[in-house]
Design a protein around this motif. Structure first.
Motif, short mmCIF file in Angstrom:
data_model
loop_
_atom_site.label_atom_id
_atom_site.label_comp_id
_atom_site.label_asym_id
_atom_site.label_seq_id
_atom_site.Cartn_x
_atom_site.Cartn_y
_atom_site.Cartn_z
N SER A 98 0.83 -1.21 0.00
CA SER A 98 0.00 0.00 0.00
C SER A 98 0.86 1.26 0.00
CB SER A 98 -0.92 -0.02 1.23
OG SER A 98 -1.69 1.16 1.30
N ASP A 99 1.92 1.26 0.79
CA ASP A 99 2.82 2.42 0.80
C ASP A 99 3.49 2.61 -0.56
OD1 ASP A 99 2.14 2.80 3.43
OD2 ASP A 99 3.88 1.71 4.21
N THR A 100 3.91 1.50 -1.18
CA THR A 100 4.55 1.61 -2.50
C THR A 100 3.59 2.18 -3.54
OG1 THR A 100 5.93 -0.30 -1.94
CG2 THR A 100 5.77 0.31 -4.26
N ALA A 101 2.34 1.67 -3.53
CA ALA A 101 1.35 2.18 -4.48
C ALA A 101 1.05 3.64 -4.24
CB ALA A 101 0.07 1.35 -4.37
N ARG A 102 1.00 4.05 -2.97
CA ARG A 102 0.73 5.45 -2.66
C ARG A 102 1.87 6.36 -3.17
NH1 ARG A 102 0.36 4.80 2.31
NH2 ARG A 102 -1.85 4.25 2.39
N HIS A 103 3.11 5.89 -3.00
CA HIS A 103 4.23 6.68 -3.48
C HIS A 103 4.23 6.78 -5.00
CE1 HIS A 103 5.91 7.30 0.41
NE2 HIS A 103 6.20 6.01 0.63
N LEU A 104 3.89 5.69 -5.68
CA LEU A 104 3.85 5.71 -7.14
C LEU A 104 2.77 6.66 -7.65
CD1 LEU A 104 4.38 1.92 -7.95
CD2 LEU A 104 6.02 3.79 -8.28
N LEU A 105 1.60 6.63 -7.00
CA LEU A 105 0.53 7.55 -7.40
C LEU A 105 0.91 8.99 -7.15
CD1 LEU A 105 -2.63 5.61 -6.14
CD2 LEU A 105 -1.94 5.99 -8.50
N ALA A 106 1.58 9.22 -6.03
CA ALA A 106 2.01 10.59 -5.74
C ALA A 106 3.05 11.07 -6.74
CB ALA A 106 2.55 10.67 -4.33
N ALA A 107 3.94 10.15 -7.17
CA ALA A 107 4.98 10.53 -8.12
C ALA A 107 4.40 10.84 -9.49
CB ALA A 107 6.02 9.42 -8.24
N SER A 108 3.39 10.08 -9.90
CA SER A 108 2.79 10.32 -11.21
C SER A 108 1.82 11.50 -11.19
CB SER A 108 2.05 9.06 -11.68
OG SER A 108 0.99 8.74 -10.78
N GLY A 109 1.54 12.04 -10.04
CA GLY A 109 0.67 13.19 -9.92
C GLY A 109 -0.80 12.87 -10.01
N GLY A 110 -1.11 11.63 -10.19
CA GLY A 110 -2.50 11.21 -10.24
C GLY A 110 -3.24 11.68 -11.47
N LYS A 111 -2.51 12.05 -12.55
CA LYS A 111 -3.15 12.58 -13.74
C LYS A 111 -3.63 11.47 -14.67
CE LYS A 111 -0.55 16.91 -13.69
NZ LYS A 111 0.38 17.78 -14.45
N LYS A 112 -2.85 10.39 -14.75
CA LYS A 112 -3.18 9.32 -15.68
C LYS A 112 -3.55 8.07 -14.91
CE LYS A 112 -0.09 10.96 -19.31
NZ LYS A 112 1.04 10.61 -20.18
N LYS A 113 -4.55 7.46 -15.38
CA LYS A 113 -4.97 6.21 -14.77
C LYS A 113 -4.16 5.05 -15.35
CE LYS A 113 -9.75 7.32 -13.62
NZ LYS A 113 -11.16 6.90 -13.78
N THR A 114 -3.84 4.14 -14.53
CA THR A 114 -3.14 2.95 -14.99
C THR A 114 -4.14 1.99 -15.64
OG1 THR A 114 -3.42 1.86 -12.86
CG2 THR A 114 -1.44 3.21 -13.15
N ASP A 115 -3.59 0.98 -16.31
CA ASP A 115 -4.45 -0.03 -16.95
C ASP A 115 -5.29 -0.77 -15.92
OD1 ASP A 115 -3.38 0.72 -19.36
OD2 ASP A 115 -1.85 -0.87 -19.35
N GLU A 116 -4.71 -1.02 -14.77
CA GLU A 116 -5.45 -1.73 -13.73
C GLU A 116 -6.62 -0.90 -13.22
OE1 GLU A 116 -2.80 -2.89 -10.68
OE2 GLU A 116 -1.73 -4.37 -11.91
N GLU A 117 -6.39 0.41 -13.07
CA GLU A 117 -7.48 1.27 -12.61
C GLU A 117 -8.59 1.34 -13.66
OE1 GLU A 117 -5.49 4.91 -11.87
OE2 GLU A 117 -5.00 4.40 -9.79
N THR A 118 -8.21 1.36 -14.95
CA THR A 118 -9.21 1.37 -16.01
C THR A 118 -10.05 0.10 -15.99
OG1 THR A 118 -7.71 2.71 -17.37
CG2 THR A 118 -9.55 1.63 -18.49
#
Length: 224
Positions: free
Chosen positions: A140-160
Motif C-alpha cells: 500500500s505504501d509503495t502504491a501510494r508513493h507511485l501515485l504521488a509521483a505520477s501526480g495522479g493525472k493518468k490512470k493505470t491499466d489496472e485502474e481502467t
C-alpha cells in the motif's frame, strides 16, 4: 496406596497443573510456541511421540488392571463374617479409586497433547497474519508513493479495468433491481387474485349453505 499408584497419582496432579498453565491466559501463544521450540525441549521433542505413546500404554495397562479388580470384587458374594466383607469393600474402593486415577491421567494426557498442537497452530497463524499485514502495508505504501509521483493525472491499466468492472457490476445491480420490482409486482397481483378468489369462495360457500337450508326446509315441509 502403593508406590506405583502414588506415582500415577503424582503424574495426574502434574497433568492438572500443566493443563491449568496452558488454559489460563498467563502467556501468549507466541511465547508458548517459543518455549516448545526452545533448546530445553529440543532433545525431548525428537522423541516426544514415542514417550507419549509409551506413557499412554502404561496408563492403559493400569486402567485395565483397575477394571479387572473392580469386576473381581464386585461379583464377590456376601461373606458370612463381617471382617471379610469389610476387606472386600475396601479392595473394591481401592480398585475404583485406581480406575478413576488412571482414567483421568489418560484423559489429561490427550488433552495436554491437543492443547500443545492447538497453541502451536495458533502461534503459526498469528505469525503468518502479521507477515501478511506487513506485506500489505508495504504494498500500500509503495502504491501510494507511485501515485504521488505520477501526480495522479493518468490512470493505470489496472485502474481502467477496475472502473470497467465497477460499471458492469452497477449495470448488473440495476438489472437485478428492475427484475426484483417486476417480481414484486407479479407477487402483489397474484396476492390480490388470491384474495378475490377467497372472497368469491366465501360467497359461494354462503350461498350454498343458504340453498342447502332451503332444500332441507322444503324437504321437511313435503314430508309433513
Amino acid at each position: 496406596m502403593s508406590l506405583t499408584w502414588s506415582l500415577i497419582a503424582g503424574f495426574l496432579y502434574t497433568e492438572v497443573f500443566i493443563v491449568l498453565l496452558l488454559v489460563l491466559p498467563l502467556f501468549s501463544a507466541s511465547k508458548w510456541n517459543r518455549f516448545f521450540k526452545s533448546r530445553f525441549l529440543a532433545a525431548f521433542a525428537r522423541q516426544a511421540q514415542i514417550y507419549f505413546y509409551l506413557v499412554l500404554g502404561v496408563l492403559v495397562i493400569f486402567l485395565l488392571e483397575a477394571i479387572r479388580e473392580m469386576r473381581k470384587y464386585s461379583n464377590v458374594e456376601e461373606e458370612t463374617t463381617l471382617n471379610l466383607g469389610m476387606q472386600h469393600s475396601m479392595r473394591l474402593f481401592r480398585a475404583q479409586r485406581n480406575f478413576y486415577i488412571s482414567g483421568f491421567a489418560i484423559f489429561l494426557s490427550l488433552v495436554i497433547r491437543r492443547l500443545i498442537i492447538l497453541i502451536s497452530q495458533q502461534a503459526s497463524l498469528i505469525a503468518n497474519s502479521e507477515a501478511s499485514m506487513r506485506q500489505a502495508q508495504s504494498a500500500s505504501d509503495t502504491a501510494r508513493h507511485l501515485l504521488a509521483a505520477s501526480g495522479g493525472k493518468k490512470k493505470t491499466d489496472e485502474e481502467t479495468k477496475v472502473d470497467e468492472v465497477k460499471a458492469a457490476l452497477e449495470d448488473e445491480v440495476k438489472k437485478l433491481k428492475d427484475e426484483l420490482k417486476r417480481e414484486t409486482k407479479d407477487k402483489e397481483a397474484l396476492k390480490s387474485q388470491a384474495e378475490s378468489l377467497n372472497r368469491e369462495y366465501d360467497r359461494l360457500t354462503e350461498e350454498f349453505s343458504k340453498l342447502q337450508n332451503k332444500m332441507s326446509k322444503a324437504g321437511g315441509d313435503k314430508s309433513d
